[in-house]
Design a protein around this motif. Sequence first.
Motif, mmCIF file in Angstrom:
data_model
loop_
_atom_site.group_PDB
_atom_site.id
_atom_site.type_symbol
_atom_site.label_atom_id
_atom_site.label_comp_id
_atom_site.label_asym_id
_atom_site.label_seq_id
_atom_site.Cartn_x
_atom_site.Cartn_y
_atom_site.Cartn_z
ATOM 1 N N MET A 1 41.080 19.382 11.250
ATOM 2 C CA MET A 1 40.842 18.363 10.267
ATOM 3 C C MET A 1 39.738 18.850 9.331
ATOM 4 N N MET A 2 39.902 18.624 8.081
ATOM 5 C CA MET A 2 38.993 19.115 7.075
ATOM 6 C C MET A 2 38.090 17.964 6.596
ATOM 7 N N MET A 3 36.764 18.208 6.503
ATOM 8 C CA MET A 3 35.831 17.212 6.015
ATOM 9 C C MET A 3 35.405 17.582 4.614
ATOM 10 N N PHE A 4 35.308 16.584 3.784
ATOM 11 C CA PHE A 4 34.906 16.820 2.414
ATOM 12 C C PHE A 4 33.496 16.279 2.216
ATOM 13 N N TRP A 5 32.627 17.096 1.716
ATOM 14 C CA TRP A 5 31.264 16.691 1.415
ATOM 15 C C TRP A 5 31.151 16.519 -0.081
ATOM 16 N N TYR A 6 30.610 15.423 -0.449
ATOM 17 C CA TYR A 6 30.412 15.159 -1.860
ATOM 18 C C TYR A 6 28.964 15.435 -2.218
ATOM 19 N N GLY A 7 28.680 16.478 -2.826
ATOM 20 C CA GLY A 7 27.328 16.840 -3.216
ATOM 21 C C GLY A 7 26.646 17.641 -2.129
ATOM 22 N N GLU A 8 25.337 17.767 -2.283
ATOM 23 C CA GLU A 8 24.556 18.572 -1.338
ATOM 24 C C GLU A 8 23.792 17.716 -0.349
ATOM 25 N N GLY A 9 24.121 16.497 -0.151
ATOM 26 C CA GLY A 9 23.390 15.630 0.762
ATOM 27 C C GLY A 9 22.586 14.617 -0.016
ATOM 28 N N MET A 10 21.278 14.677 0.113
ATOM 29 C CA MET A 10 20.422 13.723 -0.593
ATOM 30 C C MET A 10 20.272 14.119 -2.050
ATOM 31 N N SER A 11 20.239 13.111 -2.871
ATOM 32 C CA SER A 11 20.020 13.362 -4.294
ATOM 33 C C SER A 11 18.525 13.268 -4.591
ATOM 34 N N GLY A 12 18.174 13.317 -5.848
ATOM 35 C CA GLY A 12 16.777 13.201 -6.257
ATOM 36 C C GLY A 12 16.166 11.872 -5.865
ATOM 37 N N TRP A 13 16.952 10.792 -5.918
ATOM 38 C CA TRP A 13 16.456 9.478 -5.516
ATOM 39 C C TRP A 13 16.147 9.437 -4.025
ATOM 40 N N GLY A 14 16.928 10.105 -3.243
ATOM 41 C CA GLY A 14 16.688 10.148 -1.794
ATOM 42 C C GLY A 14 15.372 10.819 -1.464
ATOM 43 N N TYR A 15 15.089 11.926 -2.148
ATOM 44 C CA TYR A 15 13.814 12.619 -1.934
ATOM 45 C C TYR A 15 12.639 11.771 -2.410
ATOM 46 N N ALA A 16 12.824 11.093 -3.532
ATOM 47 C CA ALA A 16 11.756 10.238 -4.057
ATOM 48 C C ALA A 16 11.482 9.083 -3.098
ATOM 49 N N PHE A 17 12.546 8.452 -2.592
ATOM 50 C CA PHE A 17 12.378 7.346 -1.646
ATOM 51 C C PHE A 17 11.698 7.819 -0.365
ATOM 52 N N MET A 18 12.102 8.981 0.131
ATOM 53 C CA MET A 18 11.505 9.519 1.348
ATOM 54 C C MET A 18 10.019 9.839 1.131
ATOM 55 N N SER A 19 9.674 10.372 -0.027
ATOM 56 C CA SER A 19 8.273 10.699 -0.321
ATOM 57 C C SER A 19 7.429 9.436 -0.426
ATOM 58 N N VAL A 20 7.925 8.440 -1.152
ATOM 59 C CA VAL A 20 7.179 7.190 -1.318
ATOM 60 C C VAL A 20 7.029 6.476 0.021
ATOM 61 N N SER A 21 8.091 6.452 0.816
ATOM 62 C CA SER A 21 7.999 5.766 2.108
ATOM 63 C C SER A 21 7.030 6.480 3.053
ATOM 64 N N MET A 22 6.956 7.802 2.987
ATOM 65 C CA MET A 22 6.012 8.548 3.824
ATOM 66 C C MET A 22 4.568 8.241 3.405
ATOM 67 N N ILE A 23 4.325 8.160 2.090
ATOM 68 C CA ILE A 23 2.983 7.835 1.594
ATOM 69 C C ILE A 23 2.607 6.418 2.022
ATOM 70 N N LEU A 24 3.543 5.471 1.894
ATOM 71 C CA LEU A 24 3.268 4.096 2.321
ATOM 72 C C LEU A 24 2.992 4.015 3.821
ATOM 73 N N PHE A 25 3.763 4.746 4.608
ATOM 74 C CA PHE A 25 3.571 4.739 6.059
ATOM 75 C C PHE A 25 2.172 5.224 6.421
ATOM 76 N N TRP A 26 1.767 6.372 5.891
ATOM 77 C CA TRP A 26 0.448 6.911 6.243
ATOM 78 C C TRP A 26 -0.671 6.056 5.659
ATOM 79 N N GLY A 27 -0.437 5.439 4.504
ATOM 80 C CA GLY A 27 -1.427 4.517 3.953
ATOM 81 C C GLY A 27 -1.641 3.315 4.853
ATOM 82 N N LEU A 28 -0.538 2.773 5.397
ATOM 83 C CA LEU A 28 -0.653 1.646 6.330
ATOM 84 C C LEU A 28 -1.339 2.058 7.626
ATOM 85 N N VAL A 29 -1.081 3.259 8.093
ATOM 86 C CA VAL A 29 -1.746 3.743 9.311
ATOM 87 C C VAL A 29 -3.254 3.843 9.070
#
Length: 88
Positions: A1-29
């Motif tokens: 069975m063949m799987m089709f991947w659309y794109g390279e995974g996370m887009s620019g928004w995904g990286y931005a969200f991950m960065s902001v959430s990491m900053i918020l997490f450590w700020g709360l800590v």
Amino acid sequence: MMMFWYGEGMSGWGYAFMSVSMILFWGLVVLGIVAFVRYLGRAARPMGAPDRPTPEQLLAERLARGEIDEDEYRRRRDALGSTTTSSS
């Protein structure tokens, strides 16, 4: 069975969200640690001014130390009683 991947995974928004959430997490800590340390510092200090002995307690201590005799103690205690009841 063949799987089709659309794109390279996370887009620019995904990286931005991950960065902001990491900053918020450590700020709360960090904020949690600061709040906890401030709470411990406040709990170690007594609240308000230190308790001062009442005039009656001071008079009783002077009697106990022998600085005044019983007659002087009674006279001053009665004088304190008359001033505290008339001013209230």
